[in-house]
Design an enzyme around this catalytic site. Structure first.
Site, short mmCIF file in Angstrom:
data_model
loop_
_atom_site.label_atom_id
_atom_site.label_comp_id
_atom_site.label_asym_id
_atom_site.label_seq_id
_atom_site.Cartn_x
_atom_site.Cartn_y
_atom_site.Cartn_z
N SER A 108 0.85 -1.20 0.00
CA SER A 108 0.00 0.00 0.00
C SER A 108 0.88 1.23 0.00
O SER A 108 2.04 1.18 0.45
CB SER A 108 -0.87 0.02 1.25
OG SER A 108 -1.51 1.28 1.39
N TYR A 153 -2.11 -1.84 10.37
CA TYR A 153 -2.21 -1.97 8.91
C TYR A 153 -0.96 -1.43 8.24
O TYR A 153 -0.36 -2.07 7.37
CB TYR A 153 -3.45 -1.21 8.43
CG TYR A 153 -3.71 -1.33 6.95
CD1 TYR A 153 -4.40 -2.42 6.42
CD2 TYR A 153 -3.26 -0.34 6.06
CE1 TYR A 153 -4.63 -2.52 5.05
CE2 TYR A 153 -3.49 -0.44 4.70
CZ TYR A 153 -4.18 -1.53 4.20
OH TYR A 153 -4.41 -1.63 2.84
P1 NAD Z 1 -11.48 -5.97 -0.35
O1 NAD Z 1 -11.93 -5.95 1.06
O2 NAD Z 1 -12.45 -5.67 -1.43
O3 NAD Z 1 -10.77 -7.37 -0.69
C1 NAD Z 1 -10.01 -8.08 0.24
C2 NAD Z 1 -10.23 -9.56 -0.01
O4 NAD Z 1 -9.42 -10.32 0.89
C3 NAD Z 1 -11.67 -10.00 0.22
O5 NAD Z 1 -12.06 -10.80 -0.86
C4 NAD Z 1 -11.60 -10.80 1.50
O6 NAD Z 1 -12.59 -11.80 1.60
C5 NAD Z 1 -10.21 -11.38 1.40
N1 NAD Z 1 -9.66 -11.81 2.68
C6 NAD Z 1 -9.68 -11.14 3.88
N2 NAD Z 1 -9.08 -11.88 4.82
C7 NAD Z 1 -8.67 -13.03 4.22
C8 NAD Z 1 -7.99 -14.19 4.69
N3 NAD Z 1 -7.62 -14.32 5.97
N4 NAD Z 1 -7.73 -15.17 3.81
C9 NAD Z 1 -8.11 -15.06 2.52
N5 NAD Z 1 -8.76 -14.00 2.02
C10 NAD Z 1 -9.04 -12.99 2.88
O7 NAD Z 1 -10.28 -4.93 -0.42
P2 NAD Z 1 -9.28 -4.46 -1.58
O8 NAD Z 1 -9.25 -2.99 -1.52
O9 NAD Z 1 -9.54 -5.14 -2.86
O10 NAD Z 1 -7.93 -4.99 -0.93
C11 NAD Z 1 -7.04 -5.86 -1.58
C12 NAD Z 1 -5.65 -5.57 -1.10
O11 NAD Z 1 -5.31 -4.22 -1.43
C13 NAD Z 1 -5.48 -5.67 0.42
O12 NAD Z 1 -4.24 -6.28 0.70
C14 NAD Z 1 -5.48 -4.22 0.86
O13 NAD Z 1 -4.79 -4.04 2.07
C15 NAD Z 1 -4.77 -3.57 -0.30
N6 NAD Z 1 -4.96 -2.12 -0.44
C16 NAD Z 1 -6.20 -1.58 -0.50
C17 NAD Z 1 -6.34 -0.19 -0.60
C18 NAD Z 1 -7.69 0.46 -0.62
O14 NAD Z 1 -7.77 1.69 -0.52
N7 NAD Z 1 -8.76 -0.27 -0.78
C19 NAD Z 1 -5.21 0.62 -0.68
C20 NAD Z 1 -3.95 0.03 -0.63
C21 NAD Z 1 -3.85 -1.35 -0.51
#
Ligand code: NAD
Length: 257
Positions: free
Chosen positions: A143, A157
């Protein structure tokens, strides 16, 4: 068809970045294994990919559990014969994550177990499979918060994403001569459920948007396209990088009005 004849395993494929990437990778010719704890969501991702005429399969996995990570890799090899691309993308942002004084040990452990240890375990079991396939590409979702501090804190986080960056860098160096590339995708703030459930007022959104030169949140599809670049041979000389896809946040001091 940039991923023709490739097999890709994507964790966190039931929503957000993982789902968008599963769709895009499949369209680009990959056979996609969608791994997630959310069975209903991931099954729906697979259904949509198949309905569009492409190839995908679901395996249930909690990435914080070693046995599940070992199993998801075994499943990919058993189902599609090999593994070429590993996208360690699953992650959480706990609603009780805050500053060091108020964040509980439980929140810290939960976040570290999924976001940091989950990536380690994916690599632990995925790397031998990539070696068996003659090499491949690993993408770990970190991130922009691994690079910038924020006064709207989520310390667990943030620390977990810093761990993902360091781990990625070291693995990239270790495996650079084995035809395995390892890169971190560093998204900026996105319009996915993970973030938007916290930014539930206009004021909270504006507090962040003022720092983004582009003046908007990113989309999952924009991350999927960036992950595709890292997954395919277009990025054949890219390894160990912090691939920032952040609307310019990390480049900004003062943003346009
Ligand atoms: P999201 O919540 O839509 O997707 C996250 C997914 O991870 C979901 O499908 C959830 O069911 C799955 N998950 C959660 N815990 C789990 C576990 N223990 N085992 C297997 N699967 C699990 O969120 P997103 O925004 O698509 O996030 C994806 C990645 O991007 C994450 O690592 C998040 O930290 C990162 N990220 C997100 C943002 C943002 O602003 N949304 C910014 C930077 C990084």
């Amino acid at each position: 068809m940039r991923l023709k004849d490739k097999v890709a395993l994507i964790t966190g494929g039931s929503s957000g970045i993982g789902k968008a990437s599963a769709m895009l990778f499949a369209k680009e010719g990959a056979k996609v294994v969608v791994a997630d704890v959310n069975e209903a969501g991931a099954t729906e991702t697979v259904r949509e990919i198949k309905a569009a005429g492409f190839e995908a399969a679901f395996v249930k996995a909690d990435v914080s559990k070693a046995a599940d990570c070992e199993n998801m890799v075994k499943f990919a090899e058993a189902t599609y014969g090999k593994l070429n691309i590993l996208f360690n993308n699953a992650g959480i942002m706990d609603s009780n994550d805050d500053n060091a004084e108020s964040t509980s040990e439980e929140t810290w452990d939960l976040t570290m177990n999924i976001n940091a240890k989950g990536v380690f375990l994916g690599c632990k079991y995925g790397i031998p499979a990539l070696k068996r396939a003659g090499g491949g590409s690993i993408i770990n979702t970190a991130s922009f918060v691994a690079i910038l501090g924020a006064a709207t804190p989520q310390v667990a986080y943030t620390a977990s994403k810093g761990a993902v960056l360091s781990l990625t860098r070291e693995l990239a160096v270790i495996h650079a001569r084995e035809n395995i590339r390892v890169n971190a995708l560093c998204p900026g703030p996105l319009k996915t459920e993970l973030l938007m459930k916290f930014l539930n007022t206009e004021e909270k959104k504006q507090r962040r948007l003022v720092h983004i030169p582009m003046g908007r949140f990113g989309e999952s599809e924009e991350m999927a396209k960036s992950a595709l670049f890292l997954a395919c041979d277009d990025s054949s000389y890219v390894t160990g990088t912090e691939f920032l896809v952040d609307g310019g946040i990390t480049a900004a001091y003062v943003t346009p009005q």
